[in-house]
Design a protein around this motif. Structure first.
Motif, PDB file in Angstrom:
ATOM      1  N   PHE A 218      40.068  32.067  53.818  1.00 21.99           N
ATOM      2  CA  PHE A 218      39.578  32.399  52.724  1.00 21.99           C
ATOM      3  C   PHE A 218      39.714  33.186  51.593  1.00 21.99           C
ATOM      4  O   PHE A 218      40.206  33.570  50.128  1.00 21.99           O
ATOM      5  N   SER A 219      39.834  34.387  52.090  1.00 21.09           N
ATOM      6  CA  SER A 219      39.954  35.805  51.793  1.00 21.09           C
ATOM      7  C   SER A 219      41.713  35.915  50.977  1.00 21.09           C
ATOM      8  O   SER A 219      41.382  36.819  49.999  1.00 21.09           O
ATOM      9  N   PHE A 220      42.484  34.748  51.156  1.00 26.02           N
ATOM     10  CA  PHE A 220      43.544  35.421  50.228  1.00 26.02           C
ATOM     11  C   PHE A 220      43.605  34.200  48.760  1.00 26.02           C
ATOM     12  O   PHE A 220      44.079  34.604  48.018  1.00 26.02           O
ATOM     13  N   LEU A 221      42.262  33.654  48.237  1.00 17.44           N
ATOM     14  CA  LEU A 221      42.861  32.810  47.082  1.00 17.44           C
ATOM     15  C   LEU A 221      41.604  34.501  46.616  1.00 17.44           C
ATOM     16  O   LEU A 221      40.758  35.156  47.006  1.00 17.44           O
ATOM     17  N   SER A 222      42.007  34.056  45.072  1.00 18.82           N
ATOM     18  CA  SER A 222      41.873  35.335  44.687  1.00 18.82           C
ATOM     19  C   SER A 222      40.485  34.994  44.538  1.00 18.82           C
ATOM     20  O   SER A 222      39.520  33.986  44.567  1.00 18.82           O
ATOM     21  N   PRO A 223      39.401  36.371  43.953  1.00 18.25           N
ATOM     22  CA  PRO A 223      37.926  36.458  43.783  1.00 18.25           C
ATOM     23  C   PRO A 223      37.239  35.241  42.833  1.00 18.25           C
ATOM     24  O   PRO A 223      37.621  35.090  41.411  1.00 18.25           O
TER      25      PRO A 223
ATOM     26  N   ALA B 268      38.923  43.703  46.193  1.00 17.10           N
ATOM     27  CA  ALA B 268      39.379  45.848  46.768  1.00 17.10           C
ATOM     28  C   ALA B 268      40.704  44.984  47.042  1.00 17.10           C
ATOM     29  O   ALA B 268      42.223  44.970  46.939  1.00 17.10           O
ATOM     30  N   PHE B 269      40.957  44.579  47.831  1.00 22.25           N
ATOM     31  CA  PHE B 269      42.161  42.979  48.959  1.00 22.25           C
ATOM     32  C   PHE B 269      42.804  42.479  46.948  1.00 22.25           C
ATOM     33  O   PHE B 269      43.784  42.942  47.812  1.00 22.25           O
ATOM     34  N   HIS B 270      42.810  42.002  46.878  1.00 18.17           N
ATOM     35  CA  HIS B 270      43.013  41.082  45.567  1.00 18.17           C
ATOM     36  C   HIS B 270      43.960  42.956  44.590  1.00 18.17           C
ATOM     37  O   HIS B 270      44.219  42.279  44.300  1.00 18.17           O
ATOM     38  N   ARG B 271      43.649  43.610  44.475  1.00 24.53           N
ATOM     39  CA  ARG B 271      44.551  45.014  44.362  1.00 24.53           C
ATOM     40  C   ARG B 271      45.848  45.082  44.810  1.00 24.53           C
ATOM     41  O   ARG B 271      46.171  45.218  44.094  1.00 24.53           O
ATOM     42  N   LYS B 272      45.429  44.923  46.277  1.00 24.49           N
ATOM     43  CA  LYS B 272      46.628  45.161  47.019  1.00 24.49           C
ATOM     44  C   LYS B 272      47.607  44.412  47.392  1.00 24.49           C
ATOM     45  O   LYS B 272      48.914  44.333  47.372  1.00 24.49           O
ATOM     46  N   LEU B 273      46.946  42.994  48.219  1.00 21.98           N
ATOM     47  CA  LEU B 273      47.669  41.862  48.023  1.00 21.98           C
ATOM     48  C   LEU B 273      48.741  41.568  46.890  1.00 21.98           C
ATOM     49  O   LEU B 273      50.021  42.060  46.975  1.00 21.98           O
TER      50      LEU B 273
END
Length: 288
Positions: free
Chosen positions: A239-244, A267-272
């Motif tokens: 589920f880490s691919f879902l927006s925070p 942090a991941f959703h700033r990069k993805l």
């Protein structure tokens, strides 16, 4: 003048099943955004604002099983602000509010068709259609959305005991982004032989829903592995691919908001979104 994110809703008609389903559109606009509540989420968008620019590439984003388009709002907003039209269908019978078809062969057949119908509807829209590029569509899919993307791009899925699942390839699909894709229906050796579009394949290191072997199956069965850009996202979960999620939704019992210990979803959703856009930009420049 800066670009902002416009938003609109379309309704897609599936005559074969006598039903309709909504599609959320995000796209570039010059109208300043405002904070708009959509369900439990706050989005910075300009509702019904005019489209800016063109010709613009079209991306269809297919959500996971029993989920919602809005859980990918960070990625969709970034792409829209960067000059993409992003269409996010809510798959009927396999969404957050209605799971009546979620575990059925019918759902496996219908999901790819609903992507095709979404492309048709966006392309025929009086305002959006004339602004679209004519050289291909990208499909982004997470989990069951990854299945959907592979099926609409030429994959030949099978259910148990070799039962063929009837789907049709859409030749307009020219690029795929697969995030933790559900691929178990493509286990036969020739199931992905017709999937020739370039692929960005992202799998999570600690995915217990669609483990790494499901991503490996894509690498093993597509006809040209060199056309796959592959990355294992360290310490990520399914589920880490879902927006925070908003703070009030980050409870221990709500699995979609849960990550492996130490994983920084913000942090991941700033990069993805940047990584996905870079891949799509690169593929688009090749087609251009």
């Amino acid at each position: 003048m800066s670009r902002f994110v416009g938003s609109r809703s379309l309704v897609v008609r599936d005559e074969a099943k006598d039903l309709s389903f909504p599609v959320l559109l995000m796209y570039p606009t010059r109208v300043p955004a405002e904070t708009v509540a959509m369900g439990p989420y706050q989005l910075e968008v300009a509702p019904s604002a005019p489209v800016d620019g063109g010709p613009l590439p079209l991306v269809v984003l297919s959500h996971g099983g029993g989920s919602s388009p809005l859980v990918y709002r960070t990625l969709a907003s970034h792409l829209a602000q960067s000059g993409y039209v992003v269409a996010m269908p809510e798959h009927p019978g396999d969404n957050r509010n209605d799971r009546s078809r979620s575990e059925t062969i019918e759902n496996l057949q219908d999901r790819p068709r609903h992507v095709r119908l979404t492309i048709d509807t966006v392309a025929s829209d009086a305002e959006i259609g004339p602004r679209l590029r004519e050289d291909g569509v990208a499909v982004i899919g997470h989990s069951m959305g990854g299945y959907t993307a592979l099926a609409v791009a030429g994959g030949r899925p099978f259910a148990g005991y070799g039962q063929k699942i009837e789907v049709a390839k859409d030749p307009r699909v020219k690029a795929l982004v697969l995030m933790a894709p559900a691929t178990g229906w493509f286990g036969l050796n020739d199931a992905l032989q017709d999937v020739t579009a370039p692929i960005l394949l992202l799998v999570a290191e600690h995915d217990r829903v669609t483990p790494r072997w499901q991503g490996q199956l894509v690498l093993d069965l597509v006809p040209d592995r060199a056309r796959v850009t592959f990355e294992v996202v360290e310490n990520a979960g399914h589920f880490s691919f879902l927006s925070p999620f908003p703070p009030q939704m980050r409870t221990p019992g709500f699995l979609p908001a849960t990550d492996p210990a130490g994983f920084d979803r913000e942090a991941f959703h700033r990069k993805l979104p940047r990584d996905v856009r870079a891949f799509l930009d690169r593929i688009g420049s090749r087609r251009g």
